[in-house]
Design a protein around this motif. Structure first.
Motif, PDB file in Angstrom:
ATOM      1  N   VAL A   1      -4.625 -59.245 -10.862  1.00  0.00           N
ATOM      2  CA  VAL A   1      -3.691 -58.974 -11.344  1.00  0.00           C
ATOM      3  C   VAL A   1      -3.334 -57.370 -11.496  1.00  0.00           C
ATOM      4  O   VAL A   1      -2.042 -57.030 -11.433  1.00  0.00           O
ATOM      5  CB  VAL A   1      -3.787 -59.255 -12.655  1.00  0.00           C
ATOM      6  CG1 VAL A   1      -2.519 -58.805 -13.880  1.00  0.00           C
ATOM      7  CG2 VAL A   1      -3.623 -60.965 -13.006  1.00  0.00           C
ATOM      8  N   LEU A   2      -4.365 -56.699 -11.619  1.00  0.00           N
ATOM      9  CA  LEU A   2      -4.474 -55.123 -11.564  1.00  0.00           C
ATOM     10  C   LEU A   2      -4.061 -54.654 -10.084  1.00  0.00           C
ATOM     11  O   LEU A   2      -3.057 -53.790  -9.990  1.00  0.00           O
ATOM     12  CB  LEU A   2      -5.551 -54.556 -11.965  1.00  0.00           C
ATOM     13  CG  LEU A   2      -6.064 -54.858 -13.615  1.00  0.00           C
ATOM     14  CD1 LEU A   2      -7.642 -54.192 -13.709  1.00  0.00           C
ATOM     15  CD2 LEU A   2      -5.133 -54.228 -14.644  1.00  0.00           C
ATOM     16  N   GLN A   3      -4.558 -55.260  -9.178  1.00  0.00           N
ATOM     17  CA  GLN A   3      -3.966 -55.113  -7.875  1.00  0.00           C
ATOM     18  C   GLN A   3      -2.619 -55.258  -7.701  1.00  0.00           C
ATOM     19  O   GLN A   3      -1.867 -54.433  -6.949  1.00  0.00           O
ATOM     20  CB  GLN A   3      -5.036 -55.752  -6.686  1.00  0.00           C
ATOM     21  CG  GLN A   3      -6.213 -55.082  -6.547  1.00  0.00           C
ATOM     22  CD  GLN A   3      -7.142 -55.727  -5.464  1.00  0.00           C
ATOM     23  OE1 GLN A   3      -7.287 -57.014  -5.423  1.00  0.00           O
ATOM     24  NE2 GLN A   3      -6.938 -55.330  -4.416  1.00  0.00           N
ATOM     25  N   ALA A   4      -2.019 -56.129  -8.016  1.00  0.00           N
ATOM     26  CA  ALA A   4      -0.761 -56.879  -8.014  1.00  0.00           C
ATOM     27  C   ALA A   4       0.153 -55.588  -8.878  1.00  0.00           C
ATOM     28  O   ALA A   4       1.410 -55.416  -8.325  1.00  0.00           O
ATOM     29  CB  ALA A   4      -0.444 -58.033  -8.664  1.00  0.00           C
ATOM     30  N   ALA A   5      -0.329 -54.850  -9.827  1.00  0.00           N
ATOM     31  CA  ALA A   5       0.333 -53.929 -10.556  1.00  0.00           C
ATOM     32  C   ALA A   5       0.383 -52.671  -9.826  1.00  0.00           C
ATOM     33  O   ALA A   5       0.925 -51.686 -10.530  1.00  0.00           O
ATOM     34  CB  ALA A   5      -0.290 -53.893 -11.847  1.00  0.00           C
ATOM     35  N   GLY A   6      -0.544 -52.628  -8.685  1.00  0.00           N
ATOM     36  CA  GLY A   6      -0.207 -51.370  -8.120  1.00  0.00           C
ATOM     37  C   GLY A   6      -1.496 -50.425  -7.732  1.00  0.00           C
ATOM     38  O   GLY A   6      -1.811 -49.586  -7.252  1.00  0.00           O
ATOM     39  N   LEU A   7      -2.697 -51.163  -8.616  1.00  0.00           N
ATOM     40  CA  LEU A   7      -4.014 -50.162  -8.703  1.00  0.00           C
ATOM     41  C   LEU A   7      -4.694 -50.715  -7.064  1.00  0.00           C
ATOM     42  O   LEU A   7      -4.626 -51.793  -6.741  1.00  0.00           O
ATOM     43  CB  LEU A   7      -4.928 -50.682  -9.602  1.00  0.00           C
ATOM     44  CG  LEU A   7      -4.474 -50.307 -11.214  1.00  0.00           C
ATOM     45  CD1 LEU A   7      -5.421 -50.746 -12.127  1.00  0.00           C
ATOM     46  CD2 LEU A   7      -4.338 -48.849 -11.083  1.00  0.00           C
TER      47      LEU A   7
ATOM     48  N   ALA B   1      -8.763 -50.823  -9.801  1.00  0.00           N
ATOM     49  CA  ALA B   1      -8.760 -52.295 -10.441  1.00  0.00           C
ATOM     50  C   ALA B   1     -10.060 -52.858 -10.609  1.00  0.00           C
ATOM     51  O   ALA B   1     -10.084 -53.123 -11.898  1.00  0.00           O
ATOM     52  CB  ALA B   1      -7.935 -53.172  -9.472  1.00  0.00           C
TER      53      ALA B   1
ATOM     54  N   GLN C   1     -11.416 -53.320 -14.654  1.00  0.00           N
ATOM     55  CA  GLN C   1     -11.819 -54.680 -15.175  1.00  0.00           C
ATOM     56  C   GLN C   1     -13.103 -55.146 -15.476  1.00  0.00           C
ATOM     57  O   GLN C   1     -13.470 -55.552 -16.665  1.00  0.00           O
ATOM     58  CB  GLN C   1     -11.625 -55.713 -13.914  1.00  0.00           C
ATOM     59  CG  GLN C   1     -12.184 -57.047 -14.251  1.00  0.00           C
ATOM     60  CD  GLN C   1     -13.763 -57.069 -13.932  1.00  0.00           C
ATOM     61  OE1 GLN C   1     -14.047 -56.999 -12.840  1.00  0.00           O
ATOM     62  NE2 GLN C   1     -14.513 -57.869 -14.779  1.00  0.00           N
TER      63      GLN C   1
END
Length: 298
Positions: A228-234, A239, A243
């Protein structure tokens, strides 16, 4: 005129002969030597683990643990060697009374950690409950030893990737012992706060390995948070670090709180087997126990 030496009035003065001096010096030398090797092994193991950790940060391996390739192998071997050296160094410092409980603690770590990490979607670990309890009952060395051996056994039997996180497991076990020595388990909120603080370095220790070697969170819950964090751009490391800090802070605060509850529910006759637990008992509780007469104790 000569002056006689004054005596204390408590009987004739006793002198220490050369043989007694030699015996005392010999005992002190043996005691120093007996502690020198464990400390040297502990220091060497720490250096190996820190060296492996720094190497991961500097090289930033790109295979992301898709298979047990060259990168994953040297990281695993580095942490394995460091863990073995730390275990060998801490074992002689462990009270013999706690050795029978360590296998139980290891089993609790593996079973609970494996179920939470692989079956449930919870973004926590709960794989150091036994480690923390041993640290509270017997001190930092016993806690660190339990964390290391737990990860090594878990890695050999179920999941080899767990071996690479043995440094974090050792730190949590030692941190539980240090926290107990400071009286952190005398009150629930103190235990929760110290547990949350211990989760920060624990998360930082594991994040680079999880990111660069194993491709992010290893469990179903933690892996989902990283995705999810990678999908948000991290990017991967950021990311995984976010986490790890989130999960470890909550995870360790919860585990330290559970350790407080366990210490409070154990009968005093069991706690008396482990003198280190005096650090975790309230002053009123210790004074109450000390004021009891032999008849009341019996």
């Amino acid at each position: 005129m000569t002056t006689k030496p004054r005596q204390s009035g408590q009987g004739p003065a006793h002198t220490v002969g050369p043989a007694q001096n030699q015996s005392t010096e010999s005992h002190g030398t043996k005691s120093h030597q007996s502690h020198a090797l464990p400390l040297a092994l502990t220091f060497l193991g720490t250096i190996v683990i820190l060296g492996t950790y720094i190497a991961v940060l500097l090289t930033q391996p790109a295979n992301l643990g898709t298979n047990l390739g060259h990168t994953t192998l040297w990281v695993m071997l580095g942490y394995l060697l460091g863990g073995v050296l730390l275990a060998a160094g801490t074992l002689p410092l462990i009270p013999r009374s706690i050795l029978a409980l360590i296998p139980v603690a290891i089993a609790a770590n593996i079973v609970i950690g494996h179920v939470v990490g692989n079956v449930t979607p919870i973004p926590l670990y709960l794989d150091s409950i036994g480690t923390v309890m041993i640290g509270v009952l017997a001190g930092p060395a016993a806690g660190a030893f339990t964390g290391i051996i737990s990860n090594l056994i878990w890695g050999v039997t179920l999941s080899p990737s767990v071996i690479a996180f043995s440094s974090g497991a050792a730190f949590i076990g030692a941190a539980a012992g240090w926290a107990a020595r400071l009286g952190a388990f005398r009150t629930p909120w103190f235990a929760v706060i110290i547990g949350a603080l211990a989760g920060i370095p624990a998360g930082a220790l594991g994040a680079p390995v999880a990111a660069y070697v194993f491709g992010g969170g290893l469990g179903s819950g933690t892996g989902g948070v990283v995705a999810v964090l990678q999908a948000a751009g991290l990017e991967m490391l950021n990311a995984t670090l976010a986490q790890s800090l989130f999960s470890d802070i909550i995870d360790k605060a919860l585990i330290f709180a559970l350790a407080y509850v366990v210490v409070r529910t154990l009968p005093r006759r069991i706690l008396d087997r482990y003198p280190f637990t005096d650090h975790s008992l309230s002053r009123s509780s210790r004074n109450s126990d000390n004021s009891r007469t032999p008849a009341q104790v019996g």
